[in-house]
Write a protein that holds these residues in place. Structure first.
Motif, short mmCIF file in Angstrom:
data_model
loop_
_atom_site.label_atom_id
_atom_site.label_comp_id
_atom_site.label_asym_id
_atom_site.label_seq_id
_atom_site.Cartn_x
_atom_site.Cartn_y
_atom_site.Cartn_z
N ALA A 1 47.37 54.61 44.94
CA ALA A 1 46.00 54.15 44.72
C ALA A 1 45.80 52.75 45.30
O ALA A 1 44.76 52.44 45.88
CB ALA A 1 45.67 54.17 43.23
N VAL A 2 46.82 51.91 45.15
CA VAL A 2 46.77 50.55 45.71
C VAL A 2 46.73 50.61 47.23
O VAL A 2 45.96 49.89 47.88
CB VAL A 2 47.97 49.71 45.24
N GLU A 3 47.52 51.49 47.82
CA GLU A 3 47.59 51.62 49.29
C GLU A 3 46.21 51.88 49.89
O GLU A 3 45.87 51.35 50.95
CB GLU A 3 48.56 52.73 49.67
N LYS A 4 45.40 52.66 49.20
CA LYS A 4 44.07 52.99 49.72
C LYS A 4 43.17 51.75 49.80
O LYS A 4 42.17 51.77 50.52
CB LYS A 4 43.42 54.05 48.83
N GLN A 5 43.53 50.70 49.08
CA GLN A 5 42.70 49.50 49.05
C GLN A 5 43.23 48.37 49.93
O GLN A 5 42.69 47.26 49.91
CB GLN A 5 42.56 49.01 47.60
N TYR B 1 33.78 40.57 47.69
CA TYR B 1 34.94 41.29 48.23
C TYR B 1 35.60 42.09 47.10
O TYR B 1 36.61 41.68 46.53
CB TYR B 1 35.94 40.32 48.85
N PRO B 2 35.04 43.25 46.77
CA PRO B 2 35.59 44.06 45.67
C PRO B 2 36.82 44.87 46.08
O PRO B 2 36.89 45.38 47.20
CB PRO B 2 34.44 44.99 45.31
N ILE B 3 37.77 44.93 45.18
CA ILE B 3 38.96 45.78 45.34
C ILE B 3 38.95 46.76 44.18
O ILE B 3 39.01 46.36 43.01
CB ILE B 3 40.25 44.94 45.32
N GLU B 4 38.85 48.05 44.49
CA GLU B 4 38.74 49.08 43.46
C GLU B 4 39.94 50.02 43.55
O GLU B 4 40.00 50.89 44.41
CB GLU B 4 37.43 49.87 43.64
N VAL B 5 40.89 49.85 42.64
CA VAL B 5 42.08 50.69 42.62
C VAL B 5 41.88 51.76 41.55
O VAL B 5 41.99 51.49 40.35
CB VAL B 5 43.35 49.86 42.32
N ILE B 6 41.57 52.97 41.97
CA ILE B 6 41.20 54.04 41.03
C ILE B 6 42.45 54.81 40.61
O ILE B 6 42.97 55.63 41.36
CB ILE B 6 40.16 54.99 41.66
N VAL B 7 42.91 54.53 39.40
CA VAL B 7 44.15 55.14 38.91
C VAL B 7 43.91 56.30 37.95
O VAL B 7 44.85 56.98 37.55
CB VAL B 7 45.04 54.08 38.22
N GLY B 8 42.65 56.54 37.58
CA GLY B 8 42.33 57.67 36.72
C GLY B 8 42.61 57.39 35.25
O GLY B 8 42.94 56.28 34.86
N PRO B 9 42.48 58.42 34.41
CA PRO B 9 42.68 58.25 32.96
C PRO B 9 44.10 57.79 32.63
O PRO B 9 45.06 58.14 33.32
CB PRO B 9 42.43 59.66 32.41
N GLU B 10 44.19 57.01 31.56
CA GLU B 10 45.50 56.51 31.13
C GLU B 10 46.24 57.56 30.31
O GLU B 10 45.63 58.47 29.73
CB GLU B 10 45.32 55.24 30.29
N PHE B 11 47.56 57.41 30.22
CA PHE B 11 48.38 58.34 29.42
C PHE B 11 47.91 58.32 27.97
O PHE B 11 47.74 59.36 27.33
CB PHE B 11 49.85 57.94 29.53
N VAL B 12 47.73 57.13 27.43
CA VAL B 12 47.08 56.97 26.13
C VAL B 12 45.62 56.63 26.43
O VAL B 12 45.34 55.60 27.04
CB VAL B 12 47.72 55.85 25.30
N THR B 13 44.70 57.47 26.07
CA THR B 13 43.30 57.32 26.45
C THR B 13 42.77 55.89 26.24
O THR B 13 42.84 55.37 25.13
CB THR B 13 42.42 58.32 25.66
N GLY B 14 42.27 55.30 27.33
CA GLY B 14 41.65 53.99 27.26
C GLY B 14 42.61 52.81 27.25
O GLY B 14 42.17 51.65 27.26
N SER B 15 43.93 53.06 27.25
CA SER B 15 44.90 51.96 27.20
C SER B 15 45.13 51.41 28.60
O SER B 15 46.14 51.69 29.26
CB SER B 15 46.22 52.45 26.60
N SER B 16 44.19 50.59 29.06
CA SER B 16 44.23 50.11 30.46
C SER B 16 45.29 49.07 30.72
O SER B 16 45.41 48.57 31.85
CB SER B 16 42.85 49.58 30.86
#
Length: 273
Positions: A38-42, A176-191
């Motif tokens: 996900a980081v690579e895409k940014q 200059y936005p950087i958006e790393v989209i990692v999807g849902p967390e293993f524990v919901t909402g635990s970012s």
């Protein structure tokens, strides 16, 4: 544009309390493996922000990280590691956090909800057009950060951001936005999990690349690092020995005299000419 907090979406896993320890570890690791991709895409977005930061530093400017909670702590960690690693002044990269230093260890209730406080905190450091401000928020919705970025834009200060949601309010504000989209967390909402890892990786890339471009690394070595413990002193001695043909005692003497790998090597070459 539609804004959906993927960082708040329900986990792909359920009944976590029924998993064995091995199952928990395996599944957390499975999710973590997706973060570097996900980081690579940014990388293109990270690159353009770095290209803006370097000339600001060369003109005497500073870099500010701003965040709340985990995001704020990550910014403070990256900022605090720049002086010992690269030998730069402590006020060159500055981490600011909603709630102040107290919030580093203990959450300060509602500190991140003020849209005015972030700019006030920046003003305490006499923020100017020479500086760059990067907001960090997994959600991309933190008022403390968004308010600061808005005020920076109004005062001709370059702004960037690191978030883990697409088309967030923070991304709309940052130049200059950087958006790393990692999807849902293993524990919901635990970012603090995948999102936190992603933010840490991006911060590593920004500070390290900037310092290399500023000449703070020679070859692949931290020649300007601070000699703050025996481990680093011993590393510095080895670095001098690898750079110039001297024995350990000579390298140690040079380091004691010049207190810097770069200065010791430069002095040795100067005496040889």
């Amino acid at each position: 544009m539609n804004f959906i907090k993927t960082t708040e979406q329900t986990s792909h896993y359920d009944h976590l309390e029924k998993m064995s320890v091995k199952e928990l570890l395996t599944n957390i690791n499975k999710e973590d493996k997706t973060v570097p991709d996900a980081v690579e895409k940014q990388i293109p977005q990270i690159e353009v922000l770095i290209e803006e930061i370097v000339p600001k530093f060369e003109d005497g400017g500073r870099l500010f990280y701003m965040g709340a909670g985990t995001s704020g702590r990550l910014g403070i960690v990256d900022a605090s590691e720049c002086p010992p690693t690269f030998g730069v002044p402590y006020d060159m990269v500055i981490g600011l956090m909603a709630g102040g230093d107290v919030a580093i260890r203990k959450a300060v209730e509602f500190a991140e909800d003020s849209e005015e406080q972030g700019w006030k905190d920046l003003q305490k450091h006499k923020i100017s057009e020479k500086d760059v401000v990067i907001g960090i928020a997994a959600s991309g919705t933190t008022p403390y950060v968004i308010g600061a970025l808005k005020a920076c834009n109004e005062n001709n200060i370059i702004t960037g951001c690191i978030t883990c949601n697409k088309n967030s309010p923070m991304s709309e504000v940052a130049q200059y936005p950087i958006e790393v989209i990692v999807g849902p967390e293993f524990v919901t909402g635990s970012s603090r999990m995948k999102a936190g890892t992603a933010q840490k990786l991006v911060l590593n890339m920004i500070s390290t690349s900037v310092m290399i471009r500023l000449g703070r690394v020679k070859g692949n070595k931290m020649v300007d690092m601070q000699l703050s413990n025996h481990k680093l002193v011993n590393r510095a001695i080895r670095m001098i020995m690898e750079e110039i043909p001297v024995d350990e005692n000579t390298a140690k003497a040079l380091l004691n005299e010049y207190l810097s790998v770069r200065k010791a090597v430069k002095a040795y070459h100067g005496k040889r000419q």
